[in-house]
Design an enzyme around this catalytic site. Structure first.
Site, PDB file in Angstrom:
ATOM      1  N   HIS A   1       1.981  -6.497 -22.536  1.00 36.47           N
ATOM      2  CA  HIS A   1       1.079  -5.534 -23.473  1.00 36.47           C
ATOM      3  C   HIS A   1       1.133  -5.879 -24.978  1.00 36.47           C
ATOM      4  O   HIS A   1      -0.175  -5.879 -25.674  1.00 36.47           O
ATOM      5  CB  HIS A   1       1.594  -4.498 -23.057  1.00 36.47           C
TER       6      HIS A   1
ATOM      7  N   LEU B   1      -5.461  -4.757 -20.844  1.00 34.93           N
ATOM      8  CA  LEU B   1      -6.649  -5.988 -21.256  1.00 34.93           C
ATOM      9  C   LEU B   1      -7.670  -5.025 -20.559  1.00 34.93           C
ATOM     10  O   LEU B   1      -8.590  -5.492 -20.776  1.00 34.93           O
ATOM     11  CB  LEU B   1      -6.437  -6.904 -20.551  1.00 34.93           C
TER      12      LEU B   1
ATOM     13  N   ASP C   1       9.644  -6.001 -20.989  1.00 37.56           N
ATOM     14  CA  ASP C   1       7.973  -4.610 -19.331  1.00 37.56           C
ATOM     15  C   ASP C   1       6.987  -4.894 -20.850  1.00 37.56           C
ATOM     16  O   ASP C   1       5.617  -4.401 -19.784  1.00 37.56           O
ATOM     17  CB  ASP C   1       9.060  -3.532 -19.952  1.00 37.56           C
TER      18      ASP C   1
ATOM     19  N   ASP D   1     -13.000   7.686 -40.447  1.00 31.96           N
ATOM     20  CA  ASP D   1     -12.947   8.613 -38.843  1.00 31.96           C
ATOM     21  C   ASP D   1     -13.394   8.355 -37.774  1.00 31.96           C
ATOM     22  O   ASP D   1     -15.080   8.925 -37.686  1.00 31.96           O
ATOM     23  CB  ASP D   1     -12.359   9.659 -38.822  1.00 31.96           C
TER      24      ASP D   1
ATOM     25  N   LYS E   1      11.638   3.526 -25.564  1.00 37.21           N
ATOM     26  CA  LYS E   1      11.555   4.424 -24.902  1.00 37.21           C
ATOM     27  C   LYS E   1      12.200   5.783 -25.661  1.00 37.21           C
ATOM     28  O   LYS E   1      13.610   5.679 -25.799  1.00 37.21           O
ATOM     29  CB  LYS E   1      12.542   3.729 -23.016  1.00 37.21           C
TER      30      LYS E   1
ATOM     31  N   LEU F   1       3.048   1.466  -7.322  1.00 35.29           N
ATOM     32  CA  LEU F   1       1.207   1.094  -7.845  1.00 35.29           C
ATOM     33  C   LEU F   1       0.167   1.339  -7.667  1.00 35.29           C
ATOM     34  O   LEU F   1      -0.384   1.836  -7.804  1.00 35.29           O
ATOM     35  CB  LEU F   1       1.954  -0.284  -8.295  1.00 35.29           C
TER      36      LEU F   1
ATOM     37  N   ALA G   1       0.976  -1.375  -0.059  1.00 31.56           N
ATOM     38  CA  ALA G   1      -0.317  -0.101  -0.003  1.00 31.56           C
ATOM     39  C   ALA G   1       0.485   1.440  -0.092  1.00 31.56           C
ATOM     40  O   ALA G   1       0.376   1.921  -0.394  1.00 31.56           O
ATOM     41  CB  ALA G   1      -0.652   0.121   1.319  1.00 31.56           C
ATOM     42  N   SER G   2       2.158   0.957   0.186  1.00 34.23           N
ATOM     43  CA  SER G   2       2.426   2.212   0.412  1.00 34.23           C
ATOM     44  C   SER G   2       3.526   2.793  -0.724  1.00 34.23           C
ATOM     45  O   SER G   2       4.157   3.818  -1.243  1.00 34.23           O
ATOM     46  CB  SER G   2       3.823   2.471   1.993  1.00 34.23           C
TER      47      SER G   2
HETATM   48  C1  BG6 Z   1       4.132  -0.853 -17.826  1.00 33.89           C
HETATM   49  C2  BG6 Z   1       5.741  -0.967 -18.040  1.00 33.89           C
HETATM   50  O1  BG6 Z   1       3.480  -2.509 -17.212  1.00 33.89           O
HETATM   51  O2  BG6 Z   1       3.050  -0.453 -18.509  1.00 33.89           O
HETATM   52  C3  BG6 Z   1       6.094   0.381 -17.641  1.00 33.89           C
HETATM   53  O3  BG6 Z   1       6.650  -1.639 -16.826  1.00 33.89           O
HETATM   54  C4  BG6 Z   1       4.742   1.602 -18.753  1.00 33.89           C
HETATM   55  O4  BG6 Z   1       7.876   0.168 -18.365  1.00 33.89           O
HETATM   56  C5  BG6 Z   1       3.914   0.880 -19.103  1.00 33.89           C
HETATM   57  O5  BG6 Z   1       5.327   2.994 -19.302  1.00 33.89           O
HETATM   58  C6  BG6 Z   1       2.221   1.421 -19.780  1.00 33.89           C
HETATM   59  O6  BG6 Z   1       1.642   1.437 -19.624  1.00 33.89           O
HETATM   60  P1  BG6 Z   1       0.316   2.835 -20.061  1.00 33.89           P
HETATM   61  O7  BG6 Z   1      -0.969   2.369 -19.342  1.00 33.89           O
HETATM   62  O8  BG6 Z   1       1.355   4.341 -19.589  1.00 33.89           O
HETATM   63  O9  BG6 Z   1       0.282   2.280 -21.338  1.00 33.89           O
END
Ligand code: BG6
Length: 518
Positions: free
Chosen positions: A265, A205, A260, A417, A357, A32, A28-29
């Site tokens: 994702h 998701l 990452d 669009d 990045k 995230l 909690a601290s």
């Molecule tokens: C996270 C990664 O899972 O997703 C980060 O660890 C990244 O490095 C982030 O910046 C991106 O998420 P969002 O929702 O900002 O696109």
């Protein structure tokens, strides 16, 4: 949900937590919890989506009094602007939110902390009037992977509520670093928590446009029928961030951009984009199809990979200048990798994942590029492209050719669009974490990663990850430098062009690109 356009099996056939529920946020601290979990919980609370009489308990190692905890809990919640109609309601709800939130400090690897948590849970639950239904406990683990399993064990041993109460645990990546470590971690987790009780978050998701893919594909005949190797030349799934790893360099270096972002994702986006039509919209039917398509993807080959690492430019520091990054690190902050799907629908179509990045812009999108129109009546006509803009500013647009208006008979690229801010101006699109936490409370697994899905994902990426880390075969690759704020390493374009991507040379740029206000 019923009536036109309803999606029958998405209606709740699951066991929802409706009352007698405590949400425990572990970690909690941490960042995230502060940046994502608590703000999402507050929005759901404010909108009346959380179970009646819900309580929130924060748990972490740091000793804090309630005041300090509340300060941190609400530190990232966005306040409405002064003068906004909703300010009063916001303030009232924020005070109520603090009232239903308490905090317990305890360690992650010893029973006394979990026992103190248990006492707090019992104190709250004693006040619930309905004793027949049992008590529901929702454990959200906003924790680093190093304590993941010990906490899962501690909770199971000390804080598991008996039936008919429901227990759920929400966990978040990183789920290991490769196939073996992920299997090891999942085995340990499964020893304590059943698959049904476990919700593995991949927050992509929960994003509106990823959730939209199912309806978009299977609810539109013209798209569904053209989604295959006969019409599609190549697909790009692009993730660009305009900032470097600032502040997270130490963590990031142990993972790199592929772990990452790509392995989770972007691969999730790919699986929903390419899976076959599920038998129903139930969680298992959807996840069965996702796993099936992922199992048709062979491991990525070294030759289909381009790696980069940003260097200082435009007054910004390079990756290696971050003090938390080990000297001379070879960790990629940029990657282009190409995946193929060996099934009858997609065989031979390159799926190009690009993630980086410290690039020139922040943007996440899927771009499906169609094949050339058969030559004959047209010379040099642009290809159709379906673009799904995931963020910022959600949109779907189809690049298509039309006759140049007026007294000429010439084709020009233009677009159909659907820009959300224009078409759905009054709709607030929920944050990914809000959508996912609510799904987990309702017991809907559709947008969470199943164990076999995770396994399939690691199989695709493990060989190149091992190669990058010097475990062979062959010498470890050296990422190519690219300046902070650029489009990536210098051969970024020739790389995608070698997989069939054609840039239209007719000066087309989507109008939204120039509309900063959207
Ligand atoms: C996270 C990664 O899972 O997703 C980060 O660890 C990244 O490095 C982030 O910046 C991106 O998420 P969002 O929702 O900002 O696109």
């Amino acid at each position: 949900m019923s009536g036109a356009g309803s999606i029958p099996s998405m209606e709740g056939s699951h066991q929802a937590m409706e009352k007698n529920t405590v949400i425990v946020v572990l970690g909690a601290s941490g960042d995230l919890a502060k940046k994502k979990t608590f703000p999402a919980l507050f929005t759901l609370f404010r909108q009346g989506h959380l179970p009646a009489d819900v309580h929130i308990v924060g748990y972490a190692r740091t000793k804090m009094d309630p005041e300090e905890f509340h300060k941190r809990e609400i530190s990232y919640i966005k306040t409405p602007k002064e003068g906004d109609d909703s300010v009063d309601d916001f303030n009232t709800k924020l005070e109520e939110f603090k009232k239903i939130s308490t905090y317990i400090a305890g360690s992650y690897d010893e029973d006394p902390g979990f026992l103190a948590l248990e006492e707090e849970l019992k104190r709250i639950e004693d006040k619930y009037e309905d004793k027949k239904e049992g008590n529901n406990r929702f454990f959200y683990m906003a924790l680093p992977p190093s304590v993941f399993i010990t906490v899962a064990q501690g909770l199971k041993k000390n804080n598991y509520t008996p039936a008919p109460g429901i227990n759920r645990v929400v966990v978040e990546k990183p789920f290991g670093k490769d196939l073996d470590s992920s299997r090891e971690m999942m085995k340990d987790l499964k020893a304590e928590w059943t698959e049904d009780e476990t919700f593995r978050i991949d927050h992509y998701l929960g994003k509106e446009m990823i959730k939209n893919l199912l309806v978009l594909r299977f609810g539109n005949m013209f798209l569904d029928s053209s989604f295959n190797k006969n019409y599609v030349s190549n697909v790009q799934i692009t993730f660009k961030e305009a900032i470097g790893t600032e502040g997270r360099g130490g963590y990031f270096d142990g993972f790199g951009i592929i772990r990452d972002v790509c392995q989770n994702h972007l691969l999730q986006a790919l699986s929903v984009l390419t899976m076959e039509r599920p038998v129903s919209f139930s969680a298992e039917d959807i996840r069965d199809e996702k796993v099936k398509v992922l199992r048709c993807v062979p491991p990525i080959e070294q030759k289909d990979t381009l790696l980069g690492q940003y260097t200082a430019a435009n007054g910004k520091p390079g990756y290696l200048e971050d003090d938390t990054v080990p000297k001379g690190s070879n960790c990629p902050t940029f990657a282009e990798t190409v995946l193929f799907i060996n099934n009858p629908r997609w065989e031979g179509v390159p799926f190009i994942m690009k993630a980086g990045k410290a690039l020139n812009e922040a943007k996440v999108e899927i771009r499906v590029q169609y094949k050339d129109v058969t030559s004959g009546i047209f010379k040099d006509i642009a290809r159709n492209e379906l673009v799904i803009r995931i963020q910022p500013s959600e949109a779907i647009y189809m690049k298509m050719n039309a006759k140049t208006p007026g007294l000429v008979t010439r084709a020009m690229p233009t677009e159909l669009d659907l820009t959300y801010k224009r078409r759905f101006a009054d709709t607030i699109i929920p944050e990914a974490y809000e959508a996912l936490i609510l799904d987990a409370i309702k017991g809907d697994h559709s947008n969470f990663v199943r164990d076999d899905e995770l396994d399939a994902a690691w199989k695709i990426f493990t060989p190149i990850l091992h190669w990058i880390e010097g475990k062979g075969p062959g010498p470890a690759p050296k990422p190519q430098p690219y300046p902070y704020g650029s489009r990536g390493p210098k051969n970024v374009d020739t790389f995608i062009e070698s997989y069939g991507f054609k840039r239209s040379d007719q000066g087309y740029s989507w109008p939204l690109t120039n509309m900063g206000h959207l």
